[in-house]
Design an enzyme around this catalytic site. Structure first.
Site, short mmCIF file in Angstrom:
data_model
loop_
_atom_site.label_atom_id
_atom_site.label_comp_id
_atom_site.label_asym_id
_atom_site.label_seq_id
_atom_site.Cartn_x
_atom_site.Cartn_y
_atom_site.Cartn_z
N CYS A 2 -42.62 21.46 11.16
CA CYS A 2 -41.17 21.50 11.03
C CYS A 2 -40.64 22.91 11.22
CB CYS A 2 -40.79 21.00 9.65
SG CYS A 2 -41.59 19.44 9.25
N ARG A 27 -40.07 22.81 17.20
CA ARG A 27 -41.12 22.62 16.21
C ARG A 27 -41.16 21.20 15.67
NH1 ARG A 27 -42.94 27.56 14.29
NH2 ARG A 27 -43.77 26.51 12.46
N TRP A 74 -40.81 17.29 11.81
CA TRP A 74 -41.83 16.53 12.54
C TRP A 74 -42.50 15.69 11.46
CZ3 TRP A 74 -47.09 15.49 12.89
CH2 TRP A 74 -47.54 14.98 14.11
N ASN A 100 -42.38 22.92 5.35
CA ASN A 100 -43.20 22.71 6.55
C ASN A 100 -44.65 22.69 6.07
OD1 ASN A 100 -44.42 22.64 9.02
ND2 ASN A 100 -44.18 24.83 9.41
N GLY A 101 -45.35 21.59 6.34
CA GLY A 101 -46.74 21.50 5.88
C GLY A 101 -46.99 20.18 5.17
N GLU A 481 -55.84 20.58 32.78
CA GLU A 481 -54.50 21.08 32.44
C GLU A 481 -53.42 20.32 33.19
OE1 GLU A 481 -51.41 23.36 30.74
OE2 GLU A 481 -53.38 22.64 30.11
N LYS A 485 -50.42 18.24 31.34
CA LYS A 485 -48.98 18.49 31.58
C LYS A 485 -48.27 17.18 31.92
CE LYS A 485 -48.53 21.60 29.92
NZ LYS A 485 -49.62 22.29 29.36
N GLU A 488 -48.15 14.80 28.77
CA GLU A 488 -47.35 15.15 27.59
C GLU A 488 -45.86 15.16 27.84
OE1 GLU A 488 -47.99 18.99 25.81
OE2 GLU A 488 -48.66 19.85 27.71
N HIS A 504 -69.75 8.99 38.28
CA HIS A 504 -70.47 8.47 37.11
C HIS A 504 -69.56 7.60 36.24
CE1 HIS A 504 -73.79 11.06 38.19
NE2 HIS A 504 -72.95 12.08 38.26
N LYS A 603 -44.25 22.10 19.19
CA LYS A 603 -44.78 23.28 19.87
C LYS A 603 -45.93 23.94 19.13
CE LYS A 603 -44.81 26.44 23.01
NZ LYS A 603 -45.33 26.06 24.32
C1 AGP Z 1 -49.68 22.22 25.46
O1 AGP Z 1 -48.71 22.07 26.40
C2 AGP Z 1 -49.37 21.74 24.13
N1 AGP Z 1 -48.15 22.21 23.65
C3 AGP Z 1 -50.50 21.89 23.12
O2 AGP Z 1 -51.62 21.26 23.63
C4 AGP Z 1 -50.86 23.33 22.76
O3 AGP Z 1 -51.50 23.95 23.82
C5 AGP Z 1 -51.81 23.31 21.55
O4 AGP Z 1 -51.14 22.72 20.47
C6 AGP Z 1 -52.28 24.71 21.19
O5 AGP Z 1 -51.20 25.51 20.81
P1 AGP Z 1 -51.40 27.09 20.64
O6 AGP Z 1 -51.75 27.65 21.98
O7 AGP Z 1 -50.06 27.56 20.14
O8 AGP Z 1 -52.48 27.30 19.63
#
Ligand code: AGP
Length: 608
Positions: A2, A27, A74, A100-101, A481, A485, A488, A504, A603
């Site tokens: 959050c 967040r 969140w 937050n937590g 990657e 992208k 997500e 395989h 994020k």
């Molecule tokens: C990637 O686009 C995501 N937002 C997520 O996988 C992110 O890379 C992951 O949570 C790690 O975050 P960080 O690099 O802030 O540790």
């Protein structure tokens, strides 16, 4: 994960809280709320959904009060409803709290408080904290929070206010980040300095266990033992504008286009592009230290974990040191073999990812020296490490990580070169590496110029149900990657795979409806990759090839070919990932997805 914000001063708090929450919404965006204190009473406004829904409900009539707290959620405990939105309150509404937590022991604490007559109105763990403060409050909110936190276990960053002590906020941290914003005649609290950029760039990062009392004219901090503490004030380098869209439709688009500058700034001051000399502060990568290492351990999550996989290729290839890569969320639960001869490198954009923090703490407990590659100065991972190698990507607001990834790859290349030098294999950078590095920002710009081609590709394949991304060697993590992208932000199922592994299993997925993105730069893996491309075509798969040179063989096999600038193999992933970022972006835009705030994501993942 959050976002929390607090204000105490002379100004009306509500507009500032809402502005701060706007900057923290990456967040978490399941619900939002604010509470302000006026004439001895709190006014609480909460709404499920995005902050914009709360702002709509307020319809410009903000609650009065120069003290207030705010939250964007969140959801972890309790569905994203109004009742479960923060701020949460105690029985009387005299105590308001944002969090937050996760409070792990909240069920038993809730039962204990209910036995004492407390009435609860939500499913959240956070509400327990408001009632714990109510239970402990005898006029001194600071003391009440110290007492309340002793009853609760788990990860928390909380801010609380009480009408019994107006003009005061108390905040406590154990795990997720909290910063105090230092103002003139006013002070702030937030999860992240980004939220405070319009008002102050002077922030104090609280340490784990700290409790702080914040009033308009004073800041008081005590550590987990209750000892008074002075914490240093950091001046944040980037300003409020850096955290704005700068004319782009989405933060992600802006951040993709910022990569040439971000990479150039990340390299700045760490290597001389004239002489190839490497300049690192600190001793962790000095020949003396490196002589003591017999392996390197790279720990990270998500996109940063993909960077770690490329780091393995670079460090093993250039410095001939064995490298192990592990997920932060898996590492500590597998009883890893780590000791002082292991150099552990933590890679993270936010520097606050709880899984990575926990894994690094485990490595640290085993005596392993820590190097942190982070984008957020002053973050937890930066403060727990023996040495920090910052990426200078600037604030990354879009949930999908882009510029942080390419700057991490640039740093990993320099770390590999430094380890190579400290092992006496090569002094600084070779001439070819120096030229390639000097030309990298320009090559990134050139790659971004391909955007119109990616836009038309997105138009063509926006309705595909599945995607497969293939690459070999350094480009296998790039394939991972690219798939991440697309997944997500467009919610299309996509898998990245080492191209040689396709036969395989995943080749069973290939038919005339499956687009397969094949990364085939002109490098040592090209031959083998072409044969995998043939396997795709022999099952009528749709082949979209990203390469570095026009050639007949690829042209004869591929349905679509994208030619990107060529550089040395070690740096090529920095260019190859850009078309995959742009493709995912335009597919998501075409599908009407919320690119910057994809569903179910946040994020910075600050709980395990
Ligand atoms: C990637 O686009 C995501 N937002 C997520 O996988 C992110 O890379 C992951 O949570 C790690 O975050 P960080 O690099 O802030 O540790």
């Amino acid at each position: 994960m959050c976002g929390i914000v607090g204000y105490v001063g002379e100004k009306q708090a509500a507009p500032l809280l809402l502005e701060g929450l706007k900057r923290l919404e990456y967040r978490g965006y399941d619900s939002a709320g604010i509470a302000t204190l006026s004439n001895g009473r709190f006014t609480v406004h909460r709404s499920p959904g995005k902050l914009s829904q709360l702002i709509e409900r307020l319809n410009g009539s903000y609650p009065a009060g120069t003290t207030g707290i705010g939250h964007t959620r969140w959801a972890t405990h309790g569905r994203p409803t109004e009742a479960n939105a923060h701020p949460q309150t105690d029985c009387s509404g005299n105590v308001v709290a944002v969090h937050n937590g996760i409070f792990e022991n909240f069920p038993e604490r809730k039962a204990a408080l209910q036995a004492k007559g407390h009435r609860f109105t939500s499913e959240t763990d956070t509400e327990v904290f408001a009632h714990e403060v109510e239970e402990a409050f005898t006029g001194d909110l600071f003391a009440a929070v110290q007492k309340a936190t002793r009853h609760l276990r788990g990860a928390y960053a909380v801010v609380v206010s009480s009408s019994g002590e107006p003009g005061v906020l108390v905040t406590a941290r154990s795990g997720p980040p909290i910063v105090l914003g230092v103002g003139q005649g006013e002070n702030f609290v937030a999860s992240d300095p980004v939220a405070l950029a319009p008002w102050t760039r002077d922030v104090i990062f609280l340490e784990d266990g700290d409790v702080a009392r914040v009033s308009a004219s004073s800041l008081r901090i005590a550590d987990s033992e209750g000892r008074e503490r002075e914490r240093s004030t950091h001046r944040i380098v980037w300003d409020a504008v850096a955290a704005e869209k700068g004319g782009y439709r989405h933060f992600m688009a802006k951040e993709i286009h910022e990569q040439p500058t971000a990479v150039a700034e990340t390299l700045g001051g760490k290597v001389s592009l004239e002489t190839g000399e490497l300049s690192f502060r600190g001793t962790l990568l000095s020949p003396e230290s490196v002589a003591g290492f017999d392996r390197v351990l790279l720990l990270a999550c998500g996109t940063s974990w993909h960077a770690a996989l490329i780091g393995k290729f670079l460090i093993e290839g250039m410095a001939r040191l064995p490298v192990e890569v592990d997920y932060g969320s898996e590492f500590r639960y597998r009883r890893p073999v780590v000791n002082e001869r292991t150099l552990t490198v933590g890679i993270s954009q936010s520097g606050e990812t709880a899984d990575t923090v926990a894994a690094l703490s485990e490595a640290r407990r085993a005596g392993s020296p820590l190097l942190a590659i982070v984008n957020m100065p002053g973050s937890q991972i930066a403060r727990m490490a023996d040495a920090v190698f910052p990426t200078h990507a600037g604030p990354e607001i879009g949930v999908a990580s882009t510029k942080a990834f390419t700057t991490q790859l640039a740093v990993l290349f320099l770390v590999a070169a430094k380890l190579r030098e400290s092992r006496g294999l090569e002094r600084g950078l070779t001439g070819e590496e120096r030229k390639a590095l000097a030309h990298l920002p320009a090559a990134l710009k050139e790659t971004l110029d391909l955007e119109p081609q990616l836009e038309s590709l997105a138009r063509e394949y926006q309705t595909a149900r599945d995607f497969l991304f293939l690459g070999r060697g350094l480009h296998y993590p790039v394939a991972l990657e690219g798939a991440l992208k697309l997944k997500e932000i467009s919610y299309i199922h996509a898998e990245g795979y080492p191209a040689g592994e396709m036969k395989h299993g995943p080749i069973a997925l290939v038919d005339e409806k499956l687009p397969v993105v094949v990364l085939a730069p002109h490098d040592g893996w090209r031959e083998k990759t072409i044969s995998n491309l043939r396997e795709v075509k022999s099952r009528d798969g749709i082949a979209i090839v990203v390469t570095t040179r026009q050639d007949e063989e690829i042209a004869s096999l591929a349905d679509r070919v994208l030619v990107i600038p060529e550089t040395i193999p070690e740096l090529q992933p920095i260019l190859s990932v850009v078309p995959l970022q742009l493709f995912a972006y335009h597919v998501a835009v075409r599908r009407g997805c919320d690119v910057d705030q994809p569903r179910n994501l946040a994020k910075s993942v600050t709980v395990e």
